[in-house]
Design an enzyme around this catalytic site. Structure first.
Site, PDB file in Angstrom:
ATOM      1  N   PHE A  17       3.763   6.576   1.490  1.00 46.88           N
ATOM      2  CA  PHE A  17       4.762   7.207   0.632  1.00 46.88           C
ATOM      3  C   PHE A  17       4.178   8.301  -0.258  1.00 46.88           C
ATOM      4  CE2 PHE A  17       5.729   2.543   0.856  1.00 46.88           C
ATOM      5  CZ  PHE A  17       6.671   2.648   1.868  1.00 46.88           C
ATOM      6  N   ASN A  74       5.176   1.064  -6.824  1.00 48.67           N
ATOM      7  CA  ASN A  74       4.686   1.999  -5.813  1.00 48.67           C
ATOM      8  C   ASN A  74       4.648   3.407  -6.404  1.00 48.67           C
ATOM      9  OD1 ASN A  74       4.203   3.201  -3.061  1.00 48.67           O
ATOM     10  ND2 ASN A  74       4.730   1.109  -2.453  1.00 48.67           N
ATOM     11  N   PRO A  83       0.828  -1.213   0.000  1.00 49.74           N
ATOM     12  CA  PRO A  83       0.000   0.000   0.000  1.00 49.74           C
ATOM     13  C   PRO A  83       0.855   1.252   0.000  1.00 49.74           C
ATOM     14  CG  PRO A  83      -0.903  -1.612   1.498  1.00 49.74           C
ATOM     15  CD  PRO A  83       0.414  -2.170   1.028  1.00 49.74           C
ATOM     16  N   CYS A  84       0.486   2.191  -0.873  1.00 48.06           N
ATOM     17  CA  CYS A  84       1.372   3.338  -1.118  1.00 48.06           C
ATOM     18  C   CYS A  84       1.071   4.542  -0.243  1.00 48.06           C
ATOM     19  CB  CYS A  84       1.280   3.754  -2.588  1.00 48.06           C
ATOM     20  SG  CYS A  84      -0.368   4.302  -3.091  1.00 48.06           S
ATOM     21  N   GLN A  85       0.019   4.497   0.577  1.00 48.96           N
ATOM     22  CA  GLN A  85      -0.361   5.694   1.326  1.00 48.96           C
ATOM     23  C   GLN A  85       0.762   6.309   2.162  1.00 48.96           C
ATOM     24  OE1 GLN A  85      -2.195   3.022   0.947  1.00 48.96           O
ATOM     25  NE2 GLN A  85      -4.334   3.541   0.533  1.00 48.96           N
TER      26      GLN A  85
END
Length: 338
Positions: free
Chosen positions: A82, A119, A78-80
């Protein structure tokens, strides 16, 4: 020899679907969001495992691969933590932050011949990313990493993603760009059934648009393709837009343009007020099906077992969090070219 993959953080299967399209056999996907199970299994003929990657063992992952296969371990954490949306915030306590370390642990223990990670571009600014790359190199992988401009591969979004490919069976790099001309909004959704705000197609339950309030319906009627809220009469402008801090968000409440790619799909892409997610000419936000098509999911991809009870928030999250299927295919084709 057949490449077989296990997809960590698989969601509804965007990466899996793309890998399968490229000719890679995906055996299983892991995700903590059990609401993704139906879409993942129904569309991809692969097994969904509802489990936190932090609790997954190397023995369990290894058991999915055939004895004589080339093992690919894929993971798009999950990219949140970053994302640019979180820059300036203290995300060190985010439970998603260590997931790349768990991915790295599984690589070290499973010893796959191939690895991929995808990502947001901002991931490279963080220590966890550099630790991840350093670990791959210390394990003997040839590593390729690059920021990918998705429109160059036929994905109809202004989306940019950071892609890592790693190999123990030869030098690896992403295949060259496949599109000199961008795929446009009109190319993707120009022939879909017309809808009003709050209306659902009788032929496709996912082709449904969210309701608009009276004021937002008036706002979209005054919105121009590619324009901003500055095109509205003064009385329609939101209080936040009148503040100095609101002037830097011109794309909020925006319409898309027919002859350009769509903006990056997010988990709230069905909402007119959440970005440039207004239809180019119809007075509504884009439908869930349109969002899925911009993510390059096939037209018949099903996201829920009971389509008549679709949740905009739930399905929007599934679509916005997904890896574009075409990007998964490009990654797969890159491995297949080894």
């Amino acid at each position: 020899m057949q490449i077989e993959a296990v997809d960590l953080f698989c969601g509804v299967g965007g990466l899996t679907a793309g890998l399968i399209k490229s000719g890679i056999k995906v055996k299983a996907g892991y995700d903590i969001a059990n609401e993704c199970q139906f879409a993942y299994e129904h569309n991809n003929n692969a097994t969904f495992v509802h489990k936190d990657v932090a609790e997954v063992s190397a023995l369990e992952v290894s058991s999915w691969y055939s004895k004589d296969s080339i093992k690919l371990l894929a993971g798009c954490a999950p990219c949140q933590p970053f994302s640019t949306y979180n820059q300036g915030k203290d995300t060190t306590k985010d439970k998603k932050w260590p997931l790349l370390y768990h991915f790295s642990r599984l690589i070290k223990e499973v010893k796959p011949e191939l690895v991929t990670m995808e990502n947001v571009p901002e991931v490279i600014r963080h220590k966890v990313y550099q630790d991840f790359i350093d670990e791959l190199k210390s394990l003997g992988y040839e590593v390729f990493s690059k920021e990918v401009v998705c429109v160059q591969y036929g994905i109809p979004q202004t989306r940019k993603r950071h892609v890592v490919l790693a190999s123990k069976i030869g030098n690896i790099e992403l295949i060259p760009p496949t599109h000199d001309v961008a795929v446009t909004v009109k190319d993707v959704i120009g022939k879909l059934e017309k809808l009003r705000a709050g209306e659902k197609s009788t032929n496709d339950a996912l082709h449904a648009s969210a309701n608009l309030s009276v004021i937002n319906l008036e706002r979209i009627r005054h919105s121009k393709p590619g324009g901003t809220w500055r095109d509205w009469p003064e009385e329609l402008r939101a209080d936040c837009h009148k503040k100095e801090s609101g002037r830097s968000y011109p794309s909020v409440y925006g319409r898309m343009e027919w002859d350009k790619p769509a903006p990056t799909m997010t988990t709230l892409c069905y909402g007119f007020g959440n970005g440039r997610f207004g239809h180019p000419e119809q007075d509504r936000g884009i439908s869930l099906r349109e969002a899925a098509l911009f993510q390059t999911f096939p037209e018949n991809y099903q996201f829920t077992e009971t389509p008549k009870k679709i949740s905009f928030r739930g399905v929007g999250r599934m679509i916005g969090n997904a890896v574009p299927v075409r990007l998964g295919e490009v990654i797969g084709l890159s491995f297949k070219s080894l």
